[in-house]
Design a protein around this motif. Sequence first.
Motif, short mmCIF file in Angstrom:
data_model
loop_
_atom_site.label_atom_id
_atom_site.label_comp_id
_atom_site.label_asym_id
_atom_site.label_seq_id
_atom_site.Cartn_x
_atom_site.Cartn_y
_atom_site.Cartn_z
N VAL A 133 36.72 53.03 50.91
CA VAL A 133 36.80 54.06 49.86
C VAL A 133 35.94 55.25 50.24
CG1 VAL A 133 36.15 54.59 47.47
CG2 VAL A 133 37.46 52.52 48.00
N ASN A 134 34.75 54.97 50.72
CA ASN A 134 33.87 56.07 51.12
C ASN A 134 34.42 56.83 52.34
OD1 ASN A 134 31.43 57.47 50.52
ND2 ASN A 134 30.52 56.59 52.37
N ASP A 135 35.06 56.10 53.25
CA ASP A 135 35.69 56.77 54.39
C ASP A 135 36.81 57.70 53.92
OD1 ASP A 135 34.10 55.49 56.21
OD2 ASP A 135 35.65 54.10 56.91
N TYR A 136 37.68 57.17 53.08
CA TYR A 136 38.84 57.95 52.66
C TYR A 136 38.46 59.17 51.82
CZ TYR A 136 41.96 54.16 54.21
OH TYR A 136 42.65 53.23 54.95
N ARG A 137 37.39 59.04 51.04
CA ARG A 137 37.02 60.16 50.17
C ARG A 137 36.38 61.29 50.96
NH1 ARG A 137 31.87 62.16 50.79
NH2 ARG A 137 30.72 60.41 51.61
N HIS A 148 38.21 58.36 30.89
CA HIS A 148 38.01 59.19 32.09
C HIS A 148 37.10 58.52 33.12
CE1 HIS A 148 34.72 60.84 29.40
NE2 HIS A 148 34.04 60.59 30.50
N VAL A 149 36.67 57.31 32.84
CA VAL A 149 36.00 56.51 33.87
C VAL A 149 37.01 55.51 34.42
CG1 VAL A 149 34.17 54.84 34.38
CG2 VAL A 149 33.72 56.78 32.84
N LEU A 150 37.35 55.69 35.68
CA LEU A 150 38.35 54.84 36.33
C LEU A 150 37.65 53.69 37.06
CD1 LEU A 150 41.42 54.61 37.28
CD2 LEU A 150 40.64 55.75 39.35
N PHE A 151 38.11 52.48 36.83
CA PHE A 151 37.55 51.31 37.51
C PHE A 151 38.49 50.86 38.63
CE2 PHE A 151 35.61 51.37 33.38
CZ PHE A 151 34.28 51.04 33.64
N LEU A 152 37.99 50.95 39.83
CA LEU A 152 38.75 50.51 40.99
C LEU A 152 38.18 49.16 41.39
CD1 LEU A 152 40.48 50.54 43.45
CD2 LEU A 152 39.24 52.52 44.30
N MET A 153 38.89 48.10 41.03
CA MET A 153 38.39 46.74 41.18
C MET A 153 39.00 46.11 42.44
SD MET A 153 36.69 46.90 38.35
CE MET A 153 36.17 45.25 37.88
N GLY A 177 29.23 63.39 31.67
CA GLY A 177 30.42 63.39 30.82
C GLY A 177 31.69 63.78 31.56
N ARG A 178 31.59 63.82 32.90
CA ARG A 178 32.75 64.21 33.71
C ARG A 178 33.55 62.96 34.09
NH1 ARG A 178 30.92 67.13 38.86
NH2 ARG A 178 29.25 65.63 38.75
N PRO A 179 34.80 63.16 34.57
CA PRO A 179 35.58 62.01 35.06
C PRO A 179 34.84 61.32 36.20
CG PRO A 179 36.97 63.96 34.89
CD PRO A 179 35.55 64.42 34.66
N ALA A 180 34.98 60.00 36.26
CA ALA A 180 34.32 59.25 37.33
C ALA A 180 35.27 58.19 37.85
CB ALA A 180 33.05 58.60 36.80
N MET A 181 35.05 57.80 39.10
CA MET A 181 35.71 56.62 39.65
C MET A 181 34.62 55.67 40.09
SD MET A 181 38.16 56.17 43.01
CE MET A 181 39.37 57.35 42.47
N VAL A 182 34.71 54.45 39.60
CA VAL A 182 33.70 53.44 39.92
C VAL A 182 34.36 52.40 40.81
CG1 VAL A 182 32.12 51.72 39.01
CG2 VAL A 182 32.59 53.81 37.69
N TYR A 183 33.81 52.22 42.01
CA TYR A 183 34.38 51.24 42.93
C TYR A 183 33.57 49.95 42.85
CZ TYR A 183 35.75 49.01 47.34
OH TYR A 183 36.20 48.12 48.30
N ILE A 184 34.25 48.88 42.45
CA ILE A 184 33.59 47.58 42.33
C ILE A 184 34.30 46.60 43.28
CG2 ILE A 184 33.03 45.65 40.80
CD1 ILE A 184 31.63 48.05 39.76
N MET A 206 45.47 55.50 48.57
CA MET A 206 46.29 56.11 47.51
C MET A 206 45.42 56.51 46.32
SD MET A 206 49.51 53.56 46.94
CE MET A 206 50.31 52.80 48.35
N ILE A 207 44.56 55.59 45.92
CA ILE A 207 43.76 55.82 44.71
C ILE A 207 42.77 56.96 44.94
CG2 ILE A 207 42.08 54.77 43.14
CD1 ILE A 207 43.53 52.04 43.86
N VAL A 208 42.11 56.93 46.10
CA VAL A 208 41.16 58.00 46.42
C VAL A 208 41.88 59.35 46.38
CG1 VAL A 208 39.79 59.01 48.28
CG2 VAL A 208 39.57 56.58 47.73
N GLN A 209 43.07 59.40 46.95
CA GLN A 209 43.81 60.65 46.99
C GLN A 209 44.35 61.03 45.62
OE1 GLN A 209 46.70 60.00 50.11
NE2 GLN A 209 45.22 60.49 51.71
N ALA A 210 44.84 60.03 44.90
CA ALA A 210 45.49 60.30 43.62
C ALA A 210 44.52 60.88 42.59
CB ALA A 210 46.13 59.03 43.07
N TYR A 211 43.27 60.48 42.69
CA TYR A 211 42.30 60.90 41.66
C TYR A 211 41.29 61.90 42.18
CZ TYR A 211 44.40 57.27 38.81
OH TYR A 211 45.30 56.53 38.09
#
Lengths: 374, 374
Positions: free
Chosen positions: A126-130, A194-199, A161-168, A104-109
């Motif tokens: 996450v890498n598979d889904y993206r 604009h930096v999203l943390f996926l914990m 300076g672009r949006p990012a998603m960080v997977y931790i 959901m998160i990969v798709q939503a963002y």
Amino acid sequence: MDRRLFVRSGATLGALGMGGLGFPRFASANWSPRLQAGAIRMNSNENPLGLSAAARQAVIDNLDLANRYPGDLIGQLSDRMCSYYGIDSDQLVLGAGSTEILQMIVQAYASPLRKLVLAEPTFEDVNDYRDTYPYDVATVPLNSRYEHDLNRMREESERDGRPAMVYICNPNNPTGTITPSAELDNWIADAPEHVLFLMDEAYYEYVEDPAYWSALKWVHDRPNVIVVRTFSKIYGMAGLRLGFGIAHPLAVRRMQDFAIHSSANQLALAAGIACFGDDELMAKSREVNREAREVTEACLDELGLEYLPTHGNFLMHRISGDLDTYINRMSDAGLLVGRRFPPMLGYNRLSFSLPEHMEQWADTLRDFRSKGWV
Amino acid sequence: MDRRLFVRSGATLGALGMGGLGFPRFASANWSPRLQAGAIRMNSNENPLGLSAAARQAVIDNLDLANRYPGDLIGQLSDRMCSYYGIDSDQLVLGAGSTEILQMIVQAYASPLRKLVLAEPTFEDVNDYRDTYPYDVATVPLNSRYEHDLNRMREESERDGRPAMVYICNPNNPTGTITPSAELDNWIADAPEHVLFLMDEAYYEYVEDPAYWSALKWVHDRPNVIVVRTFSKIYGMAGLRLGFGIAHPLAVRRMQDFAIHSSANQLALAAGIACFGDDELMAKSREVNREAREVTEACLDELGLEYLPTHGNFLMHRISGDLDTYINRMSDAGLLVGRRFPPMLGYNRLSFSLPEHMEQWADTLRDFRSKGWV
């Protein structure tokens, strides 16, 4: 070989006959048992204790709901979880395993403008889904302590300076290592929205290290922090498919646009209601896991095989020689271990089963040593 | 009100207290039972017979697999299904209900260039899922026989020479009507490959009309025909979440890129293996459904309320006055019926429960008539 061919449908896997194809992802995890009945599974980070007695009974008691779409039980479980976590119900989203939440998160963002920053190695979903979405991916190797390299991940996430998603993934799968929560807190506190943390806290309940805590406290005020948890590990429900995300209502609403309708099934919900927050169950899971880890580490110490300090229900240890050969030899001995986590192909990931199973594994490893295989 | 708020998470629904909000989608289906224990569900097209005895036993027998990720059972079920349908395993994809298959397809074929052609009214999930993707949507009202208006749908799909996805729910939900399979075959035979046919056959096993047959024969040679089926209806497994798509290997491979990992859960797989292809079970489901339909139609005939000729496990009938008022009054009488299917707000969709429940509904409807409500 296209890995995606192997990860989704048992149908495809079955047709290809996994035995001859080495060990693409999920192959050993899901398919060897049929090829080799009675083998011990130490390859999927499952909880060897199985469903709790209360959860088993709850499944049986709710069989009359199996023909009804989920609904009432979602409300019951949601109420319990919200009370337990101190969140509002619009901060919670359930899924068919935490993997649905990750999808959901990969798709939503997804956006051509968004950079996805991932550790290597880390959990692959996450890498598979993206893969089918237009992310710009930056992969950052774990640091020398096998923690997420937060300095470099931060650099990557801020570079343009672009949006990012960080997977931790913390503890990290497959290494079992933790990344200090204080350092994560510092970053989150400073980060722009604009930096999203996926914990990913799939193994949260196993951790007993005081340097580790959840990122949950952030979700109330920060729409850019999402915490993902699961019933698959500490609660022993991997086969029932129940996971969840906790986030700011704005994030939850966006995620729900990509959720499968009715995806938490009735029997998983019933089992979840029966065991969620059960301190005794969690303590027992931790205790058995600790005993299994001690058996494992004692053997590795004895044989002088390095291993990473683990905080989950699995451990990564050195092998000698080729990983696939090692996995196959263990499989021949009735022990399903591993899979490949590039670039760490000099290590095997070993999931803890019951302590007596780890003794069997240890005896097998000693035998391998006597043969000069490890 | 944003409908998407209401369709995914019970959490959100719970927080908002559905009672006061009319009947947004799934609200009556999923939430009334908690508000009104003991009410009879005639609102979600479920199979009132519940799980078969064999499927119940299979769930109990496989509880020891609840802590293990799905794998072996996927292979077993896949083997049975492929043999039954005469397909190769790379033509089958399983999902958490057929709705996951619909979501996969919507995502797999999303493109700003693709037109999505849908009937109105029809099952909403495809339209829900496409909402966040860049489809150009063309909605085509059912024709005067409440069939899909194939001439107009064909015009829409061919208007610009662009790729199109045509969603055909046959029998159609919510109307229960069938669209003649010979006419569909004619269209498919003529259609260019850039027109994709998404054939939703969720109610296939209920149909006994000789003008109706499956689109399965097309999937071997045509990558542009996908058939979607479910265990939710004839097999009574709506709460277990198991559905499937059958298609050309090229289409299956693309769909799998959007599948949730491990989404068919162990207990659903076990139940599915126990009941798939069970002729006796299917015959009994059809027989009870037929009896329920006869009770329903006799009452509607008696009261002079028009209804559509149905081929599924539900029926759409005229009401007098406001639909929400009707649904609420039935709910007050312990009968959960309906939901809104615009633009047919002069009709209620009634799912068939057991014949004795339909008698109770009929008595209630007669009482409504005596009060001048219908």
